[in-house]
Write a protein that holds these residues in place. Structure first.
Motif, PDB file in Angstrom:
ATOM      1  N   VAL A   1      -7.008   8.048  10.209  1.00  0.00           N
ATOM      2  CA  VAL A   1      -6.043   7.008  10.554  1.00  0.00           C
ATOM      3  C   VAL A   1      -5.281   6.602   9.297  1.00  0.00           C
ATOM      4  O   VAL A   1      -5.887   6.318   8.256  1.00  0.00           O
ATOM      5  N   ALA A   2      -3.951   6.567   9.405  1.00  0.00           N
ATOM      6  CA  ALA A   2      -3.097   6.050   8.339  1.00  0.00           C
ATOM      7  C   ALA A   2      -2.487   4.740   8.817  1.00  0.00           C
ATOM      8  O   ALA A   2      -1.800   4.712   9.847  1.00  0.00           O
ATOM      9  N   ILE A   3      -2.767   3.657   8.103  1.00  0.00           N
ATOM     10  CA  ILE A   3      -2.208   2.352   8.472  1.00  0.00           C
ATOM     11  C   ILE A   3      -0.851   2.202   7.799  1.00  0.00           C
ATOM     12  O   ILE A   3      -0.759   2.002   6.580  1.00  0.00           O
ATOM     13  N   ALA A   4       0.200   2.301   8.604  1.00  0.00           N
ATOM     14  CA  ALA A   4       1.572   2.267   8.099  1.00  0.00           C
ATOM     15  C   ALA A   4       2.181   0.902   8.385  1.00  0.00           C
ATOM     16  O   ALA A   4       3.082   0.748   9.224  1.00  0.00           O
ATOM     17  N   ILE A   5       1.677  -0.104   7.700  1.00  0.00           N
ATOM     18  CA  ILE A   5       2.123  -1.489   7.857  1.00  0.00           C
ATOM     19  C   ILE A   5       2.427  -2.029   6.471  1.00  0.00           C
ATOM     20  O   ILE A   5       1.562  -2.005   5.590  1.00  0.00           O
ATOM     21  N   GLY A   6       3.649  -2.510   6.257  1.00  0.00           N
ATOM     22  CA  GLY A   6       4.031  -3.008   4.948  1.00  0.00           C
ATOM     23  C   GLY A   6       3.569  -4.431   4.679  1.00  0.00           C
ATOM     24  O   GLY A   6       3.197  -4.766   3.551  1.00  0.00           O
ATOM     25  N   ASN A   7       3.589  -5.290   5.709  1.00  0.00           N
ATOM     26  CA  ASN A   7       3.162  -6.677   5.553  1.00  0.00           C
ATOM     27  C   ASN A   7       1.685  -6.712   5.175  1.00  0.00           C
ATOM     28  O   ASN A   7       0.828  -6.197   5.908  1.00  0.00           O
ATOM     29  N   CYS A   8       1.379  -7.312   4.042  1.00  0.00           N
ATOM     30  CA  CYS A   8       0.019  -7.207   3.493  1.00  0.00           C
ATOM     31  C   CYS A   8      -1.022  -7.922   4.355  1.00  0.00           C
ATOM     32  O   CYS A   8      -2.125  -7.400   4.551  1.00  0.00           O
ATOM     33  N   GLN A   9      -0.692  -9.103   4.856  1.00  0.00           N
ATOM     34  CA  GLN A   9      -1.653  -9.825   5.687  1.00  0.00           C
ATOM     35  C   GLN A   9      -1.878  -9.102   6.998  1.00  0.00           C
ATOM     36  O   GLN A   9      -3.017  -8.966   7.470  1.00  0.00           O
ATOM     37  N   ALA A  10      -0.803  -8.605   7.610  1.00  0.00           N
ATOM     38  CA  ALA A  10      -0.945  -7.856   8.862  1.00  0.00           C
ATOM     39  C   ALA A  10      -1.763  -6.586   8.653  1.00  0.00           C
ATOM     40  O   ALA A  10      -2.600  -6.226   9.498  1.00  0.00           O
ATOM     41  N   LYS A  11      -1.537  -5.912   7.534  1.00  0.00           N
ATOM     42  CA  LYS A  11      -2.306  -4.700   7.228  1.00  0.00           C
ATOM     43  C   LYS A  11      -3.790  -5.032   7.062  1.00  0.00           C
ATOM     44  O   LYS A  11      -4.659  -4.306   7.563  1.00  0.00           O
ATOM     45  N   THR A  12      -4.078  -6.127   6.378  1.00  0.00           N
ATOM     46  CA  THR A  12      -5.467  -6.561   6.203  1.00  0.00           C
ATOM     47  C   THR A  12      -6.122  -6.846   7.545  1.00  0.00           C
ATOM     48  O   THR A  12      -7.259  -6.422   7.814  1.00  0.00           O
ATOM     49  N   ASP A  13      -5.412  -7.571   8.399  1.00  0.00           N
ATOM     50  CA  ASP A  13      -5.951  -7.938   9.713  1.00  0.00           C
ATOM     51  C   ASP A  13      -6.239  -6.702  10.568  1.00  0.00           C
ATOM     52  O   ASP A  13      -7.279  -6.626  11.235  1.00  0.00           O
ATOM     53  N   VAL A  14      -5.338  -5.728  10.532  1.00  0.00           N
ATOM     54  CA  VAL A  14      -5.541  -4.509  11.318  1.00  0.00           C
ATOM     55  C   VAL A  14      -6.748  -3.737  10.803  1.00  0.00           C
ATOM     56  O   VAL A  14      -7.594  -3.275  11.590  1.00  0.00           O
TER      57      VAL A  14
ATOM     58  N   GLY B   1      -4.985  -4.328  -6.416  1.00  0.00           N
ATOM     59  CA  GLY B   1      -6.031  -4.682  -5.471  1.00  0.00           C
ATOM     60  C   GLY B   1      -5.804  -4.161  -4.068  1.00  0.00           C
ATOM     61  O   GLY B   1      -4.758  -3.586  -3.727  1.00  0.00           O
ATOM     62  N   ASP B   2      -6.818  -4.361  -3.217  1.00  0.00           N
ATOM     63  CA  ASP B   2      -6.772  -3.916  -1.827  1.00  0.00           C
ATOM     64  C   ASP B   2      -5.548  -4.477  -1.101  1.00  0.00           C
ATOM     65  O   ASP B   2      -5.129  -5.616  -1.342  1.00  0.00           O
ATOM     66  N   PHE B   3      -5.008  -3.675  -0.191  1.00  0.00           N
ATOM     67  CA  PHE B   3      -3.982  -4.080   0.775  1.00  0.00           C
ATOM     68  C   PHE B   3      -2.646  -4.475   0.141  1.00  0.00           C
ATOM     69  O   PHE B   3      -1.826  -5.138   0.781  1.00  0.00           O
ATOM     70  N   CYS B   4      -2.414  -4.079  -1.090  1.00  0.00           N
ATOM     71  CA  CYS B   4      -1.109  -4.335  -1.697  1.00  0.00           C
ATOM     72  C   CYS B   4      -0.065  -3.379  -1.136  1.00  0.00           C
ATOM     73  O   CYS B   4      -0.382  -2.244  -0.754  1.00  0.00           O
ATOM     74  N   SER B   5       1.183  -3.826  -1.104  1.00  0.00           N
ATOM     75  CA  SER B   5       2.312  -2.983  -0.705  1.00  0.00           C
ATOM     76  C   SER B   5       3.410  -3.119  -1.749  1.00  0.00           C
ATOM     77  O   SER B   5       3.965  -4.211  -1.928  1.00  0.00           O
ATOM     78  N   LEU B   6       3.696  -2.028  -2.440  1.00  0.00           N
ATOM     79  CA  LEU B   6       4.770  -2.020  -3.424  1.00  0.00           C
ATOM     80  C   LEU B   6       5.907  -1.178  -2.861  1.00  0.00           C
ATOM     81  O   LEU B   6       5.737   0.002  -2.562  1.00  0.00           O
TER      82      LEU B   6
ATOM     83  N   CYS C   1      -1.869  -2.261 -18.202  1.00  0.00           N
ATOM     84  CA  CYS C   1      -2.844  -3.361 -18.245  1.00  0.00           C
ATOM     85  C   CYS C   1      -2.499  -4.518 -17.312  1.00  0.00           C
ATOM     86  O   CYS C   1      -2.998  -5.636 -17.490  1.00  0.00           O
ATOM     87  N   VAL C   2      -1.671  -4.273 -16.318  1.00  0.00           N
ATOM     88  CA  VAL C   2      -1.363  -5.282 -15.312  1.00  0.00           C
ATOM     89  C   VAL C   2      -2.545  -5.409 -14.354  1.00  0.00           C
ATOM     90  O   VAL C   2      -3.226  -4.424 -14.046  1.00  0.00           O
ATOM     91  N   ARG C   3      -2.786  -6.612 -13.871  1.00  0.00           N
ATOM     92  CA  ARG C   3      -3.821  -6.872 -12.877  1.00  0.00           C
ATOM     93  C   ARG C   3      -3.155  -7.503 -11.659  1.00  0.00           C
ATOM     94  O   ARG C   3      -2.578  -8.589 -11.749  1.00  0.00           O
ATOM     95  N   ILE C   4      -3.227  -6.825 -10.517  1.00  0.00           N
ATOM     96  CA  ILE C   4      -2.597  -7.303  -9.289  1.00  0.00           C
ATOM     97  C   ILE C   4      -3.694  -7.569  -8.267  1.00  0.00           C
ATOM     98  O   ILE C   4      -4.498  -6.689  -7.968  1.00  0.00           O
ATOM     99  N   GLY C   5      -3.726  -8.783  -7.726  1.00  0.00           N
ATOM    100  CA  GLY C   5      -4.771  -9.172  -6.793  1.00  0.00           C
ATOM    101  C   GLY C   5      -4.588  -8.578  -5.407  1.00  0.00           C
ATOM    102  O   GLY C   5      -3.651  -7.821  -5.130  1.00  0.00           O
ATOM    103  N   THR C   6      -5.482  -8.947  -4.513  1.00  0.00           N
ATOM    104  CA  THR C   6      -5.459  -8.457  -3.135  1.00  0.00           C
ATOM    105  C   THR C   6      -4.184  -8.879  -2.419  1.00  0.00           C
ATOM    106  O   THR C   6      -3.714 -10.007  -2.565  1.00  0.00           O
ATOM    107  N   GLY C   7      -3.615  -7.962  -1.639  1.00  0.00           N
ATOM    108  CA  GLY C   7      -2.557  -8.313  -0.703  1.00  0.00           C
ATOM    109  C   GLY C   7      -1.240  -8.725  -1.324  1.00  0.00           C
ATOM    110  O   GLY C   7      -0.475  -9.463  -0.697  1.00  0.00           O
ATOM    111  N   VAL C   8      -0.919  -8.237  -2.496  1.00  0.00           N
ATOM    112  CA  VAL C   8       0.349  -8.581  -3.144  1.00  0.00           C
ATOM    113  C   VAL C   8       1.458  -7.678  -2.608  1.00  0.00           C
ATOM    114  O   VAL C   8       1.278  -6.464  -2.464  1.00  0.00           O
ATOM    115  N   TYR C   9       2.615  -8.281  -2.347  1.00  0.00           N
ATOM    116  CA  TYR C   9       3.795  -7.545  -1.892  1.00  0.00           C
ATOM    117  C   TYR C   9       4.812  -7.526  -3.019  1.00  0.00           C
ATOM    118  O   TYR C   9       5.263  -8.581  -3.486  1.00  0.00           O
ATOM    119  N   GLY C  10       5.186  -6.330  -3.459  1.00  0.00           N
ATOM    120  CA  GLY C  10       6.197  -6.182  -4.494  1.00  0.00           C
ATOM    121  C   GLY C  10       7.496  -5.697  -3.899  1.00  0.00           C
ATOM    122  O   GLY C  10       7.569  -4.595  -3.347  1.00  0.00           O
TER     123      GLY C  10
END
Length: 219
Positions: A71-84, A150-155, A164-173
């Motif tokens: 399964v490939a989860i093709a959802i850009g919205n980070c919260q929606a992707k996490t929920d799915v 982090g998990d569920f990010c969408s860039l 050396c950047v640190r990006i948390g869970t669910g960040v949208y770039g």
């Protein structure tokens, strides 16, 4: 040598879903690997076929599958992707790492990718990069040394992540945004298109502009 293709479904029947379909075709053109079975989405599309592939049902129906399915989860919205992802509990479902053949990145350089990560055409990852689960790097993103995403990010396309950047869970770039060396970005933060992050950002904020400034804080 086993040449049997693995069956894969795409979750998300919108524009990103069609882009992931294109990615799978491009991977197959280089190394035939995937047998694409169709799309799942909670919102039924206007037509039962998406680019020639069937709409197969709502997301929760995947929990009733009685055979192994990728399964490939093709959802850009980070919260929606996490929920799915949280709803997909069937142990027969697998979430492959999908990498376009053009991507410049080598595992021997210490790069690590979590399950379900999708890396699109012309991305460049240098050395000792860590991507969490279900991360999306859209077209032509660059990620510098020792960065952790982090998990569920969408860039989105052409995001530049420095070393050396640190990006948390669910960040949208947003498209063409930049995160400069050593910056930290908090969980579920949104970075606007074209923004330049030159200092740390907290959780659950929206930052835009050059340099990026916080315009909204939701937690």
């Amino acid at each position: 040598m086993n040449t049997e293709k693995k069956k894969i479904a795409i979750v998300g029947a919108g524009g990103l879903g069609r882009e992931v379909l294109m990615l799978l075709h491009q991977i197959n053109a280089a190394t035939p690997k995937w047998d694409i079975v169709g799309f799942y989405d909670d919102a039924a599309p206007a037509h039962p076929q998406i680019c020639g592939y069937p709409y197969l049902g709502q997301v929760d129906e995947l929990n009733n599958i009685d055979h192994q399915l990728y399964v490939a989860i093709a959802i850009g919205n980070c919260q929606a992707k996490t929920d799915v992802a949280d709803r997909l509990l069937n142990p027969l479902l697998c979430f492959p790492v999908l990498v376009h053949p053009s991507v410049i990145c080598k595992p021997e350089q210490g790069n690590k990718f979590g399950e379900g990560t999708i890396i699109c055409q012309n991305c460049v990852l240098t050395t000792n990069v860590t991507l969490g689960r279900h991360v999306l790097l859209n077209l032509a993103c660059t990620v510098g040394h020792d960065a952790i995403i982090g998990d569920f990010c969408s860039l989105m396309p052409q995001v530049a992540v420095s070393g050396c950047v640190r990006i948390g869970t669910g960040v949208y770039g947003g498209t063409n945004s930049t995160i400069l060396q050593n910056c930290k970005v908090g969980a579920f933060t949104i970075i606007g298109a074209g923004a330049v992050v030159n200092k740390d950002l907290p959780d659950y904020c929206t930052a835009v502009g050059v340099p990026a400034r916080i315009i909204k804080q939701t937690a």
